[in-house]
Design an enzyme around this catalytic site. Structure first.
Site, short mmCIF file in Angstrom:
data_model
loop_
_atom_site.label_atom_id
_atom_site.label_comp_id
_atom_site.label_asym_id
_atom_site.label_seq_id
_atom_site.Cartn_x
_atom_site.Cartn_y
_atom_site.Cartn_z
N SER A 230 -4.35 6.32 -1.12
CA SER A 230 -5.37 5.34 -0.79
C SER A 230 -6.73 6.04 -0.67
CB SER A 230 -4.96 4.61 0.50
OG SER A 230 -5.65 3.40 0.65
N HIS B 180 1.73 -1.44 -0.32
CA HIS B 180 0.75 -0.37 -0.33
C HIS B 180 1.35 0.96 0.13
CE1 HIS B 180 -3.33 1.13 -0.60
NE2 HIS B 180 -3.28 1.57 0.65
#
Length: 252
Positions: free
Chosen positions: A93, A225
């Site tokens: 990320s 995610h």
């Protein structure tokens, strides 16, 4: 902690004599400890190091870094000190964007990483996703629930909730100083993503191909995610297989 490296680097690997070091860069609000399970997955194939950002875990008393350029420079300094053998960068990320900038700087200094693994992230040429601009703590909490990377029961504790939200808020503020970058790395890039990631589409993940003049690969995992949770073994295999494939090419 790696001796002589101040407070920035943590060593979780069990292979200090391995030929390759995998350096992990955490997500927004995250810490080095997140990557501890990856050390076991890599086994003797590589030594795993992870960056510990100021303001979290054992660095909780230190000020947060609130400028992306400063974070890049300070991380680069820490990575440079352990680049006495080939390094692989693995960023998740926010850490992927940081890894891209660190890789670019290392290449400019003639210390090219073996590869950059960009996990769960849009490429640096795209704008940041909307969730990185929360207006209040309620939206931060909603973001944590959306990304599904935090046990929400932990946030029932007021002290823990304050620590988690404080780190995430600071990192999002810092991310807003990140500038879109269309640069191209010489080193290979491999993009990893979850097939149900609510903030990074598979097309987004594929867009990292535009940021390397070397080999590009895309690996899609089942999950959101934080697809890595519960799949560290598979992630470790992807890393070791890719490094093994690149090694002979780099040597030649």
């Amino acid at each position: 902690m790696v001796k002589g490296q101040g407070e920035w680097i943590r060593r979780f690997g069990t292979a200090p004599d391995a030929a390759v070091r995998v350096i992990c860069l955490p997500h927004a609000g995250g810490s080095a400890n997140y990557f501890r399970p990856l050390a076991a997955a890599l086994s003797s194939a590589a030594e795993l190091l992870a960056v510990q950002y100021p303001g979290r875990m054992d660095r909780v008393s230190e000020r947060y870094v609130t400028d992306f350029t400063e974070l890049t420079e300070r991380t680069l300094d820490a990575v440079r000190r352990v680049a006495d053998r080939p390094v692989v960068l693995f960023g998740h990320s926010m850490g992927a964007l940081l890894g891209f900038q660190v890789a670019k700087c290392l290449e400019a200094e003639g210390i090219a990483p073996l590869t950059l693994f960009a996990s769960g992230a849009r490429p640096p040429g795209l704008p940041l996703p909307p969730h990185t601009r929360p207006r209040n703590d309620e939206e931060l909490m909603a973001d944590l629930a959306l990304l599904n990377g935090t046990d929400m029961r932990l946030l029932d504790n007021a002290e823990m909730r304050a620590l988690v939200l404080s780190a995430l808020r600071a990192d999002y503020r810092m991310l807003r100083t990140h500038r879109r970058d269309d640069s191209v790395l010489a080193c290979p890039v491999m993009s990893l993503t979850g097939d149900d990631d609510p903030v990074v589409s598979i097309d987004d993940a594929r867009g990292w191909a535009r940021h390397t003049a070397g080999l590009f690969g895309l690996r899609v995992f089942t999950g959101k995610h934080f697809y890595l949770d519960g799949q560290w073994g598979e992630v470790g295999t992807v890393i070791t297989d890719r490094v093994a494939a690149i090694g002979p090419l780099r040597a030649g």
